[in-house]
Write an enzyme that holds these catalytic residues in place. Structure first.
Site, mmCIF file in Angstrom:
data_model
loop_
_atom_site.group_PDB
_atom_site.id
_atom_site.type_symbol
_atom_site.label_atom_id
_atom_site.label_comp_id
_atom_site.label_asym_id
_atom_site.label_seq_id
_atom_site.Cartn_x
_atom_site.Cartn_y
_atom_site.Cartn_z
ATOM 1 N N ARG A 70 -18.364 -43.722 4.542
ATOM 2 C CA ARG A 70 -18.454 -42.665 4.753
ATOM 3 C C ARG A 70 -19.870 -42.506 5.541
ATOM 4 O O ARG A 70 -19.984 -41.390 6.500
ATOM 5 C CB ARG A 70 -18.243 -41.406 3.729
ATOM 6 C CG ARG A 70 -16.836 -41.140 3.280
ATOM 7 C CD ARG A 70 -16.533 -40.130 2.559
ATOM 8 N NE ARG A 70 -17.353 -40.258 1.233
ATOM 9 C CZ ARG A 70 -16.820 -40.585 0.240
ATOM 10 N NH1 ARG A 70 -15.498 -41.085 0.113
ATOM 11 N NH2 ARG A 70 -17.549 -40.424 -0.830
ATOM 12 N N SER A 95 -23.866 -38.766 1.868
ATOM 13 C CA SER A 95 -22.616 -39.550 1.142
ATOM 14 C C SER A 95 -23.219 -40.725 0.488
ATOM 15 O O SER A 95 -24.094 -41.470 0.640
ATOM 16 C CB SER A 95 -21.505 -40.021 2.450
ATOM 17 O OG SER A 95 -20.559 -40.738 1.566
ATOM 18 N N ASP A 124 -33.500 -35.720 5.528
ATOM 19 C CA ASP A 124 -33.877 -34.145 5.143
ATOM 20 C C ASP A 124 -34.027 -34.180 3.681
ATOM 21 O O ASP A 124 -33.218 -34.103 2.788
ATOM 22 C CB ASP A 124 -32.622 -33.353 5.474
ATOM 23 C CG ASP A 124 -33.031 -31.829 5.251
ATOM 24 O OD1 ASP A 124 -33.811 -31.219 6.069
ATOM 25 O OD2 ASP A 124 -32.549 -31.392 4.361
ATOM 26 N N SER A 152 -22.650 -28.404 6.108
ATOM 27 C CA SER A 152 -21.277 -28.381 7.227
ATOM 28 C C SER A 152 -19.926 -28.403 6.649
ATOM 29 O O SER A 152 -18.906 -28.056 7.221
ATOM 30 C CB SER A 152 -21.564 -29.641 8.174
ATOM 31 O OG SER A 152 -22.938 -29.375 8.593
ATOM 32 N N LYS A 193 -39.752 -29.853 2.341
ATOM 33 C CA LYS A 193 -39.767 -28.233 2.242
ATOM 34 C C LYS A 193 -41.028 -27.998 1.352
ATOM 35 O O LYS A 193 -41.057 -28.483 0.212
ATOM 36 C CB LYS A 193 -38.483 -27.987 2.092
ATOM 37 C CG LYS A 193 -37.371 -28.388 3.140
ATOM 38 C CD LYS A 193 -36.051 -27.462 2.777
ATOM 39 C CE LYS A 193 -35.001 -28.290 3.695
ATOM 40 N NZ LYS A 193 -34.343 -29.698 3.231
ATOM 41 N N GLU A 242 -18.966 -29.037 -7.687
ATOM 42 C CA GLU A 242 -19.489 -29.492 -8.667
ATOM 43 C C GLU A 242 -20.281 -28.721 -9.349
ATOM 44 O O GLU A 242 -20.925 -28.546 -10.505
ATOM 45 C CB GLU A 242 -20.098 -30.821 -8.510
ATOM 46 C CG GLU A 242 -21.464 -30.676 -7.657
ATOM 47 C CD GLU A 242 -21.851 -32.235 -7.080
ATOM 48 O OE1 GLU A 242 -22.857 -32.651 -7.646
ATOM 49 O OE2 GLU A 242 -21.307 -32.621 -6.091
ATOM 50 N N HIS A 256 -38.960 -23.408 2.679
ATOM 51 C CA HIS A 256 -37.580 -23.602 2.188
ATOM 52 C C HIS A 256 -36.695 -22.041 1.892
ATOM 53 O O HIS A 256 -35.766 -22.103 2.528
ATOM 54 C CB HIS A 256 -37.551 -24.150 0.712
ATOM 55 C CG HIS A 256 -36.245 -24.911 0.235
ATOM 56 N ND1 HIS A 256 -36.269 -26.098 -0.494
ATOM 57 C CD2 HIS A 256 -35.159 -24.934 0.708
ATOM 58 C CE1 HIS A 256 -35.169 -26.510 -0.653
ATOM 59 N NE2 HIS A 256 -34.213 -25.688 0.087
ATOM 60 N N GLY A 285 -18.835 -26.927 4.066
ATOM 61 C CA GLY A 285 -18.649 -25.543 3.343
ATOM 62 C C GLY A 285 -18.396 -25.684 1.827
ATOM 63 O O GLY A 285 -19.286 -26.232 1.172
#
Length: 321
Positions: free
Chosen positions: A278, A273, A45, A219, A79, A227, A112, A221
């Site tokens: 991960r 990640s 994505d 996802s 997008k 950052e 977008h 939150g």
């Protein structure tokens, strides 16, 4: 679970797990994408606004050249940014983005935001982001492009083979209703912010009614916004008792539980990640199920907390009001 059947092919791709490219730095993007493909990711994505499409494409091409995957094994999303909504810009910028990726077509191309900003020539500044040259002002009022004009151009991208599928992002129900009144090709995907603090139940139900596949971004939150100083001071979902309790019951990480919560609600997810461990862990969010009680408890965390709201940049962009 919703899926997209790519037009003009027999290839069918589940929309369950994308690798998100937001905030992946240019310097590491090619290696990160390559590592993600080796780890098993096949859906990516991206967006013009992320500023890393050239580097993401380099990672894809490395994997292709080594025979790890074929192009038809991958599902690449990008997008259209807000400054390119006019009919004279949509096709040209989509093709420019394809060139950055080094691809012949996008599997999915999204609007977008349902916001048209003043055009910025890519040779002057790219990606143009939200602001003018002063880095402060938003050039909105002077540039009024109806969304119907933009959507008609998106449909032409499908006609020309530039994009196999088209969709929308950050759209509310009223905007979706309007698009369905005039669309020749209906949106196949809706990508929106969804996490336990913003569960968006009515919007999910509406999208299901219309047959639109939903992809949830952010996802985790507030974790994604720390950052940027945009986490709004709420308890991190990774540390919330409801999430950690559910994680301990199934022997999974809080991140895996948050992804599973979305997947079990019928959505696709787009985690990212830079950690190879991960990368693999996130993919393992499909091999277990949360109990009905834990699903309800996590959904019960909803406080309608929206972390990505253009109105906080300029009140004239209150698309979620």
């Amino acid at each position: 679970m919703a899926s997209i059947v790519l037009k003009r092919t027999q290839h069918k791709v589940s929309l369950r797990f994308h690798f998100g490219l937001w905030k992946v730095t240019k310097s590491s993007c090619a290696d990160t994408v390559y590592a993600a493909i080796k780890a098993g990711y096949r859906l990516f994505d991206g967006a013009g606004d992320y500023g890393n499409e050239k580097e993401a494409g380099e990672g894809v091409r490395r994997a292709l050249s080594e025979g790890i995957v074929n192009r038809e094994d991958l599902f690449i999303t990008s997008k259209l940014w807000n400054t390119f909504h006019a009919k004279e810009h949509v096709n040209r910028i989509a093709k420019m983005q394809l060139k950055l990726w080094g691809l012949d077509y996008f599997d999915l191309f999204l609007i977008h935001f349902p916001i048209a900003l003043q055009y910025v020539d890519p040779s002057h500044r790219y990606p143009p982001e939200w602001w003018g040259d002063d880095g402060k002002s938003v050039t909105l009022g002077e540039y009024r492009i109806p969304l119907q004009e933009t959507w008609t151009c998106m449909e032409e991208l499908v006609d020309q083979g530039v994009a196999k599928n088209i969709g929308i992002s950050n759209c509310s129900g009223s905007i979706i209703c309007d698009i369905f009144r005039y669309a020749r090709i209906e949106p196949q995907v809706l990508q929106v912010e969804i996490h336990p603090y913003l569960s968006q139940e009515p919007l999910l139900k509406f999208a299901k009614t219309l047959g639109i596949a939903v992809t949830a971004y952010s996802s985790f939150g507030p974790q994604s916004y720390l950052e940027l100083g945009m986490d709004k001071g709420v308890t991190a979902l990774f540390e919330h008792d409801v999430v950690t309790s559910a994680a301990s019951k199934v022997g999974k990480t809080p991140a895996q539980v948050l992804l599973r919560w979305a997947i079990q609600r019928g959505m696709a997810v787009i985690p990212k990640s830079n950690s190879s461990d991960r990368l693999v862990q996130n993919l393992q969010s499909e091999d277990f199920e949360l109990s009905e009680d834990d699903m309800k408890a996590i959904s019960g965390l909803n406080i309608n907390l929206r972390l990505n709201d253009p109105a906080e940049i300029d009140p004239r962009m209150a698309i979620f009001a």
